[in-house]
Scaffold this active site. Sequence first.
Site, PDB file in Angstrom:
ATOM      1  N   ASN A 486      17.226  44.832   3.389  1.00  0.00           N
ATOM      2  CA  ASN A 486      16.689  46.075   3.939  1.00  0.00           C
ATOM      3  C   ASN A 486      17.614  46.541   5.066  1.00  0.00           C
ATOM      4  O   ASN A 486      17.507  46.102   6.200  1.00  0.00           O
ATOM      5  CB  ASN A 486      15.281  45.818   4.455  1.00  0.00           C
ATOM      6  CG  ASN A 486      14.573  47.090   4.847  1.00  0.00           C
ATOM      7  OD1 ASN A 486      15.209  48.052   5.250  1.00  0.00           O
ATOM      8  ND2 ASN A 486      13.255  47.084   4.741  1.00  0.00           N
ATOM      9  N   ASP A 487      18.514  47.439   4.711  1.00  0.00           N
ATOM     10  CA  ASP A 487      19.522  47.919   5.668  1.00  0.00           C
ATOM     11  C   ASP A 487      18.915  48.470   6.943  1.00  0.00           C
ATOM     12  O   ASP A 487      19.590  48.609   7.951  1.00  0.00           O
ATOM     13  CB  ASP A 487      20.308  49.090   5.044  1.00  0.00           C
ATOM     14  CG  ASP A 487      21.236  48.639   3.955  1.00  0.00           C
ATOM     15  OD1 ASP A 487      21.951  47.650   4.171  1.00  0.00           O
ATOM     16  OD2 ASP A 487      21.235  49.276   2.889  1.00  0.00           O
ATOM     17  N   CYS A 488      17.666  48.868   6.835  1.00  0.00           N
ATOM     18  CA  CYS A 488      17.062  49.623   7.924  1.00  0.00           C
ATOM     19  C   CYS A 488      16.196  48.753   8.829  1.00  0.00           C
ATOM     20  O   CYS A 488      15.606  49.246   9.788  1.00  0.00           O
ATOM     21  CB  CYS A 488      16.239  50.765   7.355  1.00  0.00           C
ATOM     22  SG  CYS A 488      17.264  51.849   6.365  1.00  0.00           S
TER      23      CYS A 488
END
Length: 810
Positions: A486-488
């Site tokens: 989850n890049d975020c």
Amino acid sequence: MRYGHFDDERREYVIDRPDTPLPWINYLGTEAYFGIVTNTAGGYSFYRDAKLRRLTRYRYNNAPFDVGGRYLYVRDDATGDFWSPSWQPTQSELDDYECRHGLSYTRIAARRGGIRAETLYYVPLGETLEVWRVNVTNERDTAAELSLFSSVEFCLWDAQDDATNFQRNFSTGQVEVDGGTIYHKTEYRERRDHFAYFACSEPLAGFDTQREAFLGPYRGYDQPRVVEQGAATDSIAHGWAPIGSHHVRLALQPGESREVVFVLGYAENPRDDKFDPPGSQTINKRNVRPVIERWLRPETVADGLAALGDYWDRLLGGLHVTTPDPDTDRMVNIWNAYQCMVTFNLSRSASFYESGIGRGMGFRDSNQDLLGFVHMIPERARERILDIAATQMATGGAYHQYQPLTKRGNNDIGEGFNDDPLWLVLGVSAYVKETGDESILDVPVPFDNEPGSEQPLYEHLRRSVRYTQERLGPHGLPLIGRADWNDCLNLNCFSDTPGEPFQTTENVSGGTAESVFIAGQFVLAAKELAAIADLRGLGEEAGEYRAAAEKMTGVIVEHGWDGEWFRRAYDFHGNPIGSGENDEGQIFIEPQGMCVLGGVGLDDGLATRALRSVAERLATPHGIVLQQPAYSSYRIELGEISSYPPGYKENAGIFCHTNPWIMIAEAMVGNGDRAFDYYRRINPSAREELSELHRCEPYVYAQMIAGKDAPTHGEAKNSWLTGTAAWNFVAITQWILGIRPELTGLRIEPVLPADWPGFQATRAFRGATYEITVRRGAEAGLVVDGERLDGTVVPAAEPGTVLRVEVTVG
Ligand code: BGC
Ligand code: NOJ
């Protein structure tokens, strides 16, 4: 409501009205030359790299979204009426319209005033050009005097520069027109050796290469003055905006048809001083002329199309299923496999949502894409693995992205996404399982492309695992670094001053946030590597990986379990994320999927409880959302995830990539009904009826569907270039249908929905063909060529053999 229908026989999606909710696109090209083509002939082309070798222009943030493309105009020279046979850009009313998106080709047909025009667009195998074949038919009972105009707008190669550096670019454009062929040669004088050409099979009544001469002042492509007046101006572009447009006159008797071929191509041709004396400004066309001549011939075009069909037969022939569900069949047999190949070729570079000037190849993305195409093109998968591994660092860490043209790690984004290295283990393991090719493990591969640093690929895998082991946090869970899958979820983001914009800690390795997701992924990867170690006779090492997996499992159970589901992470300050203790973001999908995939919770009931929580808290009719409750406001300590409004993207959107992890987990606990139900909720074909809501193409997955907190719940976005393609393919084919390559052979262990009587499949595996029939029966069993086998694995057979496999499931 639908905007078209599937034609499974022809492997096409047929769009029957041009005003789709969003551009519904297709891709041309399979090797080096690529193009995006929309249902109205919009889109652009490029050679290898959508950023650096852009052939035709796309104007960003334009309205409409879908303008600029491979446009044709048909003009009735008796009345002056003109129209576009792809609807755009003139948007004239059509008596008939049909767009057929097929496998690497698109056909758009339209009729107006008794004239029918059908255009086929495709890129022939082995060539760096695209063909537009136009058939114009006079269906009137009187003769017709027509003009046909073509048009493309050239991009000055570097798409980023082209879109911004006007002070220079308005003066650099150059063309050459020779024998009816328009050559776009901007940059050629810098000895960059590349140029584009745009040719036509018919004698020309004229041409244009200067955009404003073609369009006229203050006009757009919807009403070019040249087309309106019915006469080209033979303009030569000097700077400004070079275009290519041919003018062909067609006199058609009643019922008569004419085929006109246009060829748009890319060439790299070193100057040859013998022919091109220094100072000469004309381009070296010697190699390209015969290519153009050949592809302007109708027979070549027909043969090229047939060859493309054969190519797709070969790629798709490796797996064919017949199940009780037509949506499953057409996705598995055609569209999902096709989308996997597109992600292989395009990664995340060019779509209507990816600009082609942004991201390169993702380390994590490319390893996962591999899961979806390895069975179709194992040789290219092998190359891809070696390219990816060569960007790995000696520490085992990875650049998050690399450039397709240079194949080098991309420093813009750097490293520190701590899940990255583990995906390499999973990618390689999938490759070895599919092919049985253990030799790849011995291939010397450098670290960070440094000559002299080569080590066997196997050593890269070791370092991937060690990378996690050397980076554990206060609870013994893996450090998350900048983010994991989850890049975020940026948990090492904080601000010293409350209210100030967040900063990412300079040194993320100093950040102490931990990821339960990576922990689950580690357990999975360590087990996979143990199996590979065994294969290599490294029993002791295999034991160490198994022990490490077991130890991490213990840590997950102790610190990663929240009571009814797996926690997501611990933040920088050691607070749990994805826990009942949180007010928002109490439960996340990713660890429920990945921990179970790693086998965590399978024998103590945790897996079943976690999956029940997913069903109760995250599942919606449109798919499973990423987390709940959505973050209602921005939180510095969580980073980008909370920057999205509730229900979109990582903030509780249905991030489709993660859904198949839950399908697989459900299959692992034996729940075929739930697994398949989740599969159908996001299957684009099964959502076709909802096209007005879904809005994206019904033949490919989108990255995201708006979650239940969003006002547009059910609306899809970011279609085509997403890891969703590969993972759904794995979930349905390997876990629900259960045809799963393993190191020792092909496992066939379906976990079907209760109302399925069975299914049939043909699967190519290591050169042999498996004709599989699955039926319900009182006693589960496996019979191969009449002989009953124990277990569910069919040992790999001699290449060339055909095996009849009968599987009975309870
Ligand atoms: C998006 C992510 C994406 C990332 C790529 C973020 O803004 O939300 O989904 O992976 O950008 O850089
Ligand atoms: C899209 C990225 O390409 C992928 O690597 C990432 O895992 C997801 N976004 C989730 O953030």
